[in-house]
Design an enzyme around this catalytic site. Sequence first.
Site, PDB file in Angstrom:
ATOM      1  N   SER A 176      31.947   1.748  -1.940  1.00 53.00           N
ATOM      2  CA  SER A 176      31.456   1.954  -0.996  1.00 53.00           C
ATOM      3  C   SER A 176      32.668   3.175   0.393  1.00 53.00           C
ATOM      4  O   SER A 176      33.510   3.012  -0.527  1.00 53.00           O
ATOM      5  CB  SER A 176      32.144   0.879   0.776  1.00 53.00           C
TER       6      SER A 176
ATOM      7  N   TYR B 262      36.395  -7.192   2.758  1.00 53.07           N
ATOM      8  CA  TYR B 262      35.604  -6.085   2.479  1.00 53.07           C
ATOM      9  C   TYR B 262      36.853  -4.704   1.550  1.00 53.07           C
ATOM     10  O   TYR B 262      36.107  -3.765   1.535  1.00 53.07           O
ATOM     11  CB  TYR B 262      34.460  -6.034   3.205  1.00 53.07           C
TER      12      TYR B 262
HETATM   13  P1  NAD Z   1      22.285  -7.311  -1.399  1.00 52.41           P
HETATM   14  O1  NAD Z   1      22.951  -8.093  -0.819  1.00 52.41           O
HETATM   15  O2  NAD Z   1      20.586  -6.211  -0.898  1.00 52.41           O
HETATM   16  O3  NAD Z   1      22.502  -7.738  -2.792  1.00 52.41           O
HETATM   17  C1  NAD Z   1      23.827  -7.914  -3.208  1.00 52.41           C
HETATM   18  C2  NAD Z   1      22.956  -8.800  -4.979  1.00 52.41           C
HETATM   19  O4  NAD Z   1      24.408  -9.489  -5.809  1.00 52.41           O
HETATM   20  C3  NAD Z   1      21.843  -9.647  -5.202  1.00 52.41           C
HETATM   21  O5  NAD Z   1      21.712  -9.510  -6.006  1.00 52.41           O
HETATM   22  C4  NAD Z   1      22.507 -10.793  -4.877  1.00 52.41           C
HETATM   23  O6  NAD Z   1      22.035 -11.921  -5.550  1.00 52.41           O
HETATM   24  C5  NAD Z   1      24.040 -10.919  -5.718  1.00 52.41           C
HETATM   25  N1  NAD Z   1      25.159 -11.688  -4.982  1.00 52.41           N
HETATM   26  C6  NAD Z   1      25.572 -12.595  -4.464  1.00 52.41           C
HETATM   27  N2  NAD Z   1      26.513 -13.374  -4.059  1.00 52.41           N
HETATM   28  C7  NAD Z   1      26.340 -13.094  -5.704  1.00 52.41           C
HETATM   29  C8  NAD Z   1      27.484 -14.070  -6.660  1.00 52.41           C
HETATM   30  N3  NAD Z   1      28.559 -14.803  -6.546  1.00 52.41           N
HETATM   31  N4  NAD Z   1      27.337 -13.755  -8.215  1.00 52.41           N
HETATM   32  C9  NAD Z   1      26.598 -12.848  -8.377  1.00 52.41           C
HETATM   33  N5  NAD Z   1      25.533 -12.104  -7.886  1.00 52.41           N
HETATM   34  C10 NAD Z   1      25.757 -12.837  -6.950  1.00 52.41           C
HETATM   35  O7  NAD Z   1      23.256  -6.048  -1.149  1.00 52.41           O
HETATM   36  P2  NAD Z   1      23.704  -4.267  -1.076  1.00 52.41           P
HETATM   37  O8  NAD Z   1      23.687  -3.667   0.388  1.00 52.41           O
HETATM   38  O9  NAD Z   1      22.277  -4.186  -2.020  1.00 52.41           O
HETATM   39  O10 NAD Z   1      25.105  -4.271  -1.903  1.00 52.41           O
HETATM   40  C11 NAD Z   1      25.317  -3.917  -3.345  1.00 52.41           C
HETATM   41  C12 NAD Z   1      26.643  -3.852  -3.002  1.00 52.41           C
HETATM   42  O11 NAD Z   1      26.896  -2.121  -2.624  1.00 52.41           O
HETATM   43  C13 NAD Z   1      27.684  -3.985  -3.280  1.00 52.41           C
HETATM   44  O12 NAD Z   1      28.973  -4.197  -3.658  1.00 52.41           O
HETATM   45  C14 NAD Z   1      27.367  -3.670  -1.339  1.00 52.41           C
HETATM   46  O13 NAD Z   1      29.573  -3.751  -0.917  1.00 52.41           O
HETATM   47  C15 NAD Z   1      27.429  -2.598  -1.849  1.00 52.41           C
HETATM   48  N6  NAD Z   1      27.368  -1.394  -0.530  1.00 52.41           N
HETATM   49  C16 NAD Z   1      26.238  -1.911   0.188  1.00 52.41           C
HETATM   50  C17 NAD Z   1      25.576  -0.735   1.459  1.00 52.41           C
HETATM   51  C18 NAD Z   1      25.370  -1.192   2.437  1.00 52.41           C
HETATM   52  O14 NAD Z   1      25.214  -0.537   3.365  1.00 52.41           O
HETATM   53  N7  NAD Z   1      24.498  -2.125   1.884  1.00 52.41           N
HETATM   54  C19 NAD Z   1      26.955   0.276   1.274  1.00 52.41           C
HETATM   55  C20 NAD Z   1      28.344   0.129   0.825  1.00 52.41           C
HETATM   56  C21 NAD Z   1      28.255  -0.228  -0.719  1.00 52.41           C
END
Ligand code: NAD
Length: 251
Positions: A133, A146
């Site tokens: 991130s 986070y």
């Molecule tokens: P999202 O909420 O759309 O997806 C999260 C996924 O993780 C889902 O498939 C969910 O079922 C799974 N998950 C949740 N708890 C879990 C557990 N205990 N065990 C196994 N799986 C689990 O989120 P996203 O935005 O796609 O985020 C994905 C990654 O990207 C994360 O690591 C997040 O920190 C990172 N990220 C997101 C953003 C953003 O702006 N969305 C920015 C930077 C980094």
Amino acid sequence: MFLSGKRALVTGSTSGIGLAIARALAGEGAGVVLNGFGPPDEIERLCAELGAVHVAADLTTAEGVEALMAEAGPIDVLVNNAGIQHVAPVEDFPPDKWEAIIALNLSAAFHTARLAVPHMKAQGWGRIIATASAHSLAASPFKSAYVAAKHGIAGLTKVLALELAEHGVTANCISPGYVWTPLVESQIPDTMAARGMTREQVINDVLLAKQPTKAFVQPEEVAALAVFLCRDEARNINGANYTIDGGWTAE
Ligand code: NAD
């Protein structure tokens, strides 16, 4: 189809960025293992669409990760993507939320790596990619767990890169800014409370304010870089942390 015959595990791939990465890897021929939660009929549809298998393990414990890796089998491309968020001032930050975020966003990536690496080393090829991130490089208030976990995964990635460099295995981070996914949408109410703002103010004055482009990153942009990191041309990209944040961390 340069990933034909390769097996890719994407943690947290039933939604958002992980799903986009899983789609892109499957599009290059990889056999994909999906992980994460969601409505069973939707997950069944995704498995059919991608020719994937799904393992629903909860990755907040070492045992959960061990169960996932045992069911997934030998992994050639490991994408540590599963993550959660919680937004609160440090003095109000619930300790159980701290533990859960560190466990999923950081420790799970250590456990998947320690279990995936022996096969990668033995065959002399592997790719380990973390969805880190912009918060692996910069902080925001109210995101203590986070930001700590994301800085941690950037460090873990560098260690993996050094340890595995001579084995044909690379480890890299992709660090997106704000991507419009359920993770971002669900933090809006807590951010409204923590900052005393309306929904529109949170979107424009907190989220998009960080990104000089004033636009959300698309999950497919992250997925395209993940695919590139799997290519042979990327074999010397190792220990890197690539931002896709519209310029956020350039400031
Ligand atoms: P999202 O909420 O759309 O997806 C999260 C996924 O993780 C889902 O498939 C969910 O079922 C799974 N998950 C949740 N708890 C879990 C557990 N205990 N065990 C196994 N799986 C689990 O989120 P996203 O935005 O796609 O985020 C994905 C990654 O990207 C994360 O690591 C997040 O920190 C990172 N990220 C997101 C953003 C953003 O702006 N969305 C920015 C930077 C980094």
